[in-house]
Design a protein around this motif. Structure first.
Motif, PDB file in Angstrom:
ATOM      1  N   GLY A  67      35.857  36.162  38.516  1.00  0.00           N
ATOM      2  CA  GLY A  67      36.146  35.941  37.105  1.00  0.00           C
ATOM      3  C   GLY A  67      36.800  37.111  36.406  1.00  0.00           C
ATOM      4  N   THR A  75      43.550  35.498  38.363  1.00  0.00           N
ATOM      5  CA  THR A  75      42.166  35.889  38.124  1.00  0.00           C
ATOM      6  C   THR A  75      41.399  35.909  39.441  1.00  0.00           C
ATOM      7  N   TYR A  92      35.876  30.942  35.009  1.00  0.00           N
ATOM      8  CA  TYR A  92      36.614  30.805  36.263  1.00  0.00           C
ATOM      9  C   TYR A  92      36.313  29.458  36.907  1.00  0.00           C
TER      10      TYR A  92
END
Length: 538
Positions: free
Chosen positions: A392, A388, A475
């Motif tokens: 995010g 990722t 995140y």
């Protein structure tokens, strides 16, 4: 000054060679330049033909006609072929020159077995200097004729292309990540006409070029490549020789081509230099005067009604001589630029604050990276790190659609359906009395400041969401968890303020029970995406 001198010398030599060279052109107003040129000694010239390769064998055979009006460049100047397809250009450097054809619309250049376009000829009689990663082998004397084969192909006014940012594998294992995560799901399922990797093709180990090239070739598309800061030879003594291995595999570090109604320009804005104090090599974002002069000459041949797409590795906002490039494109009504490098997706609308003087802001896209956060993060069920990105958003690629001089862009997450365009973040359970203070966050992966994002809970009304410049909450949790657990895998990089996060509070008066949160986003191109997740009120 030196560039103009080459044009004059080439034109003078062409006149001296007589009628065999009739019709050759060296750029706009070439006849006026010829008339003004002083008599000077002739310089050595490269010459050859651009021809219709009717039997597709890559060689100019008897009866295969030359193609007039096609441009050829030596990375300084341009020549336009005469009616017989002949061109000629000065040799800028007797020991290190590259000549290439500017692919015209409706034609394709030769593509090798690994889908790399072979539109160039490298002239390095002695080969590249020795380095850790081999460059170009000695080419020997200049050929008597450097010929560029072209084959006709259908090119519609509307087409699509794939854009990969930073594939960046460290090793063959990470090449396998690319194959399983990105390439295999696309095989036979894309109508794109070609693809581009926007630099950082590999991660410093240039021996990984070959397995990666083999992997990308599985897509069966002509594939163009941009030089990135991790694609250079760090044992090079200077910038001029830092891309020797890149040249071996991909050709010139800057070039251009047409496809349909669009003109594409590949640029090199990775300037390498040795620090005189530390004696170590490093890079900065810069185009340099020589390349910018070449861009100016290239665009002089391109009508203003055409869309130009500039492709580079480092974003314009991190390129020190970007304003010199702005002066070349800001009066053109149709331009777009694309980069990668930062490992997060972002859209810049460059205006007066950054030195842009055009009537409308310039759209610069920082593309989603294929390796995401450098192939970091815990692995999924297939052993592939989720990677990722710091904003995010998931790793992936972009699809650019072109229609005349207009374009649109679609974000694509790795191994996800096209509908996966956002992630809704909210608590699983909320007390009914606290609902009106509960924040819902939405990361719209391809969102821009021009996106419209709305939320609806249950059967309620659509409510506007507000853009929020802060880290993606999910995140942040992933990053904190990795630090706390001291994961044996490469931990995620620190989060940044996401440029495509929107927020709103739940409306008051919601009933108890499980309710759907619907989010609708309309992007700058009018494309509409929907997503839903549930929340329980107690």
């Amino acid at each position: 000054m030196m560039r103009n001198r080459w044009i004059i010398l080439g034109a003078t030599a062409a006149l001296a060679l007589g009628s065999a060279w009739a019709g050759l052109s060296y750029g706009p107003r070439s006849e006026a330049r010829k008339a003004e040129a002083p008599l000077v000694p002739a310089v050595r010239l490269a010459t050859g033909f651009v021809f219709h390769d009717a039997n597709k064998n890559g060689k100019r055979d008897p009866g295969e006609r030359g193609l007039g009006g096609v441009r050829v460049s030596n990375r300084r100047d341009f020549a336009t072929t005469n009616a017989q397809g002949r061109w000629q250009l000065p040799i800028p450097d007797e020991n290190d020159s590259i000549f290439f054809v500017v692919k015209p619309s409706g034609w394709r250049t030769e593509v090798d077995a690994k889908q790399l376009p072979r539109f160039y000829y490298i002239h390095k009689p002695k080969g590249s200097p020795k380095s850790r990663y081999p460059g170009v082998a000695p080419t020997g004397p200049l050929p008597a004729s450097i010929d560029f084969p072209l084959q006709p192909q259908e090119e519609s006014g509307s087409f699509r292309a794939l854009f990969f940012g930073d594939t960046q594998p460290r090793n063959v294992r990470e090449v396998d990540y690319i194959r399983h995560d990105i390439v295999e799901p696309l095989i036979g399922k894309t109508d794109a006409k070609f693809g581009v990797t926007l630099g950082d093709i590999v991660f410093d180990d240039l021996s990984v070029f070959e397995p990666l090239i083999d992997t990308i070739a599985l897509l069966g598309l002509p594939w163009y490549n941009v030089l990135g800061n991790h694609d250079i030879n760090y044992d090079s003594p200077d910038d001029a020789h830092s891309d020797e291995t890149f040249e071996r595999y991909f050709g010139p570090n800057y070039y251009s081509f047409d496809h349909g109604p669009v003109h594409f320009v590949v640029l090199d804005n990775v300037h390498y230099a040795i620090n005189p104090e530390t004696k170590r090599g490093g890079y900065t974002g810069a185009f340099g005067k020589e390349q910018l002069e070449w861009v100016k000459k290239d665009l002089a041949f391109v009508p203003e009604s055409k869309l130009i797409v500039l492709m580079m590795h480092i974003p314009l906002t991190g390129t020190r001589d970007r304003e010199d490039l702005y002066r070349l494109i800001e009066k053109r009504p149709y331009s777009l630029s694309v980069s990668a490098h930062t490992h997060y997706q972002e859209h810049h609308f460059i205006g007066a604050k950054d030195g842009w003087k055009g009537r409308e802001p310039h759209h610069h896209v920082v593309n989603v990276t294929t390796c995401g956060s450098w192939w970091q993060g815990s692995p999924d069920e297939y052993g592939i790190p989720h990677a990722t990105m710091r904003d995010g958003a998931p790793n992936g690629y972009a699809i650019f659609s072109f229609d005349g001089n207009q374009y649109s862009i679609e974000f694509r997450a790795a191994r996800r359906p096209p509908t996966y365009q956002m992630r809704i973040m909210a608590p699983e359970v909320v007390a009914q009395g606290e609902a009106a203070q509960t924040v819902v966050s939405v990361n719209v992966f391809g969102g821009t400041e021009k996106s419209k994002v709305e939320m609806k809970v249950g059967k309620g009304k659509w409510l506007p969401m507000t853009r929020a410049l802060r880290p993606d909450p999910d995140y942040q949790q992933m990053y904190d968890r990795d630090k706390e657990l001291k994961t044996p895998y490469r931990a995620l990089p620190a989060p940044i303020d996401s440029p495509h996060l929107w927020e709103a509070k739940l409306p008051a008066g919601l009933p108890k029970g499980m309710l759907p949160i619907h989010v609708r986003t309309t992007d700058m191109f009018g494309q509409v995406y929907l997503a839903t997740r549930g929340i329980t009120l107690r």
